[in-house]
Design a protein around this motif. Sequence first.
Motif, PDB file in Angstrom:
ATOM      1  N   MET A 160     -33.798 -89.122 -11.334  1.00 14.65           N
ATOM      2  CA  MET A 160     -33.266 -88.902  -9.798  1.00 14.65           C
ATOM      3  C   MET A 160     -33.953 -90.214  -9.423  1.00 14.65           C
ATOM      4  SD  MET A 160     -31.936 -86.407 -10.169  1.00 14.65           S
ATOM      5  CE  MET A 160     -31.512 -85.713  -8.468  1.00 14.65           C
ATOM      6  N   LYS A 161     -34.878 -90.724  -9.777  1.00 16.05           N
ATOM      7  CA  LYS A 161     -35.719 -92.032  -8.722  1.00 16.05           C
ATOM      8  C   LYS A 161     -34.814 -93.405  -9.211  1.00 16.05           C
ATOM      9  CE  LYS A 161     -40.386 -90.301  -8.047  1.00 16.05           C
ATOM     10  NZ  LYS A 161     -41.564 -90.103  -8.714  1.00 16.05           N
ATOM     11  N   GLU A 162     -34.549 -93.398 -10.284  1.00 16.49           N
ATOM     12  CA  GLU A 162     -33.710 -94.769 -10.766  1.00 16.49           C
ATOM     13  C   GLU A 162     -32.368 -94.735 -10.744  1.00 16.49           C
ATOM     14  OE1 GLU A 162     -35.726 -95.471 -14.375  1.00 16.49           O
ATOM     15  OE2 GLU A 162     -37.717 -96.258 -13.451  1.00 16.49           O
ATOM     16  N   ALA A 163     -31.700 -93.600 -10.383  1.00 15.27           N
ATOM     17  CA  ALA A 163     -30.227 -93.348 -10.538  1.00 15.27           C
ATOM     18  C   ALA A 163     -29.493 -94.698  -9.731  1.00 15.27           C
ATOM     19  CB  ALA A 163     -29.826 -92.163  -9.725  1.00 15.27           C
ATOM     20  N   LYS A 164     -29.986 -94.875  -8.695  1.00 17.19           N
ATOM     21  CA  LYS A 164     -29.543 -96.166  -7.947  1.00 17.19           C
ATOM     22  C   LYS A 164     -29.518 -97.512  -8.747  1.00 17.19           C
ATOM     23  CE  LYS A 164     -29.991 -94.605  -3.214  1.00 17.19           C
ATOM     24  NZ  LYS A 164     -29.704 -93.217  -3.650  1.00 17.19           N
ATOM     25  N   GLU A 165     -30.291 -97.597  -9.790  1.00 17.34           N
ATOM     26  CA  GLU A 165     -30.548 -98.690 -10.737  1.00 17.34           C
ATOM     27  C   GLU A 165     -29.915 -98.542 -11.924  1.00 17.34           C
ATOM     28  OE1 GLU A 165     -34.695 -99.926 -10.855  1.00 17.34           O
ATOM     29  OE2 GLU A 165     -35.159 -98.628  -9.380  1.00 17.34           O
ATOM     30  N   ALA A 166     -29.137 -97.620 -12.187  1.00 22.22           N
ATOM     31  CA  ALA A 166     -28.683 -97.214 -13.322  1.00 22.22           C
ATOM     32  C   ALA A 166     -27.632 -98.251 -13.802  1.00 22.22           C
ATOM     33  CB  ALA A 166     -28.437 -95.953 -13.597  1.00 22.22           C
ATOM     34  N   LYS A 167     -27.345 -98.748 -14.889  1.00 23.58           N
ATOM     35  CA  LYS A 167     -26.221 -99.562 -15.399  1.00 23.58           C
ATOM     36  C   LYS A 167     -25.494 -98.743 -16.402  1.00 23.58           C
ATOM     37  CE  LYS A 167     -27.671-103.353 -13.499  1.00 23.58           C
ATOM     38  NZ  LYS A 167     -27.848-102.974 -12.158  1.00 23.58           N
ATOM     39  N   TYR A 168     -24.216 -98.411 -16.266  1.00 26.49           N
ATOM     40  CA  TYR A 168     -23.173 -97.757 -17.017  1.00 26.49           C
ATOM     41  C   TYR A 168     -22.458 -98.663 -17.879  1.00 26.49           C
ATOM     42  CZ  TYR A 168     -19.731 -94.186 -18.298  1.00 26.49           C
ATOM     43  OH  TYR A 168     -18.684 -93.514 -19.084  1.00 26.49           O
ATOM     44  N   THR A 169     -22.379 -98.383 -19.200  1.00 25.20           N
ATOM     45  CA  THR A 169     -21.731 -99.303 -19.952  1.00 25.20           C
ATOM     46  C   THR A 169     -20.729 -98.350 -21.028  1.00 25.20           C
ATOM     47  OG1 THR A 169     -23.236 -99.759 -21.854  1.00 25.20           O
ATOM     48  CG2 THR A 169     -22.940-101.506 -19.830  1.00 25.20           C
ATOM     49  N   SER A 170     -19.511 -98.725 -21.372  1.00 22.82           N
ATOM     50  CA  SER A 170     -19.065 -97.914 -22.355  1.00 22.82           C
ATOM     51  C   SER A 170     -17.849 -98.819 -23.287  1.00 22.82           C
ATOM     52  CB  SER A 170     -18.065 -96.764 -21.509  1.00 22.82           C
ATOM     53  OG  SER A 170     -16.971 -97.576 -20.745  1.00 22.82           O
ATOM     54  N   ASP A 171     -17.522 -98.107 -24.325  1.00 18.72           N
ATOM     55  CA  ASP A 171     -16.732 -99.096 -25.147  1.00 18.72           C
ATOM     56  C   ASP A 171     -15.267 -98.177 -25.266  1.00 18.72           C
ATOM     57  OD1 ASP A 171     -17.080 -96.947 -26.942  1.00 18.72           O
ATOM     58  OD2 ASP A 171     -18.269 -97.795 -28.315  1.00 18.72           O
TER      59      ASP A 171
END
Length: 151
Positions: free
Chosen positions: A82-93
């Motif tokens: 919840m705290k770090e959701a704004k910093e989350a990096k999403y990558t996909s293949d």
Amino acid sequence: MNTQVWSDFLQQNWLVIVIALIVLFVVLNLVKTMVKWALVIIIIVAVVVYSGVSLEKIKDVVNDVKTEAVDNLKSDATNVMMKEAKEAKYTSDAAGNFTITTPNLEMKGQKGKDKVDVSLRGVSLGQWKISDTVQSFISESKNNSNVTSGK
């Protein structure tokens, strides 16, 4: 372990423990061979057996501590999510696998599956079912990142 259990044990068995300690002290000072260590082990086992502590009880306590620790880690991971959701990096293949990383959390999953692998500070917390909280974390991480193809 619960300190009350130890306190009760010591109050109920103090005389046996004192006698065992005196015998151990005598054995350690008088016997100078390998027999000394065999006697020490026998005395310790006898005190444990006499106290009523069984291997099953020890196993139960270990399982309780393990379950409590995992629950605490899962709770911590949810808070970090919840705290770090704004910093989350999403990558996909191209295969539909995705990875979400924050400074303290890593989540790996596959599109269309109902479970994800979660690690907190490098410690694997196993597979989690995709709950509302996890889904919201995934959605926010997608919004934070320009979804990249390939790694």
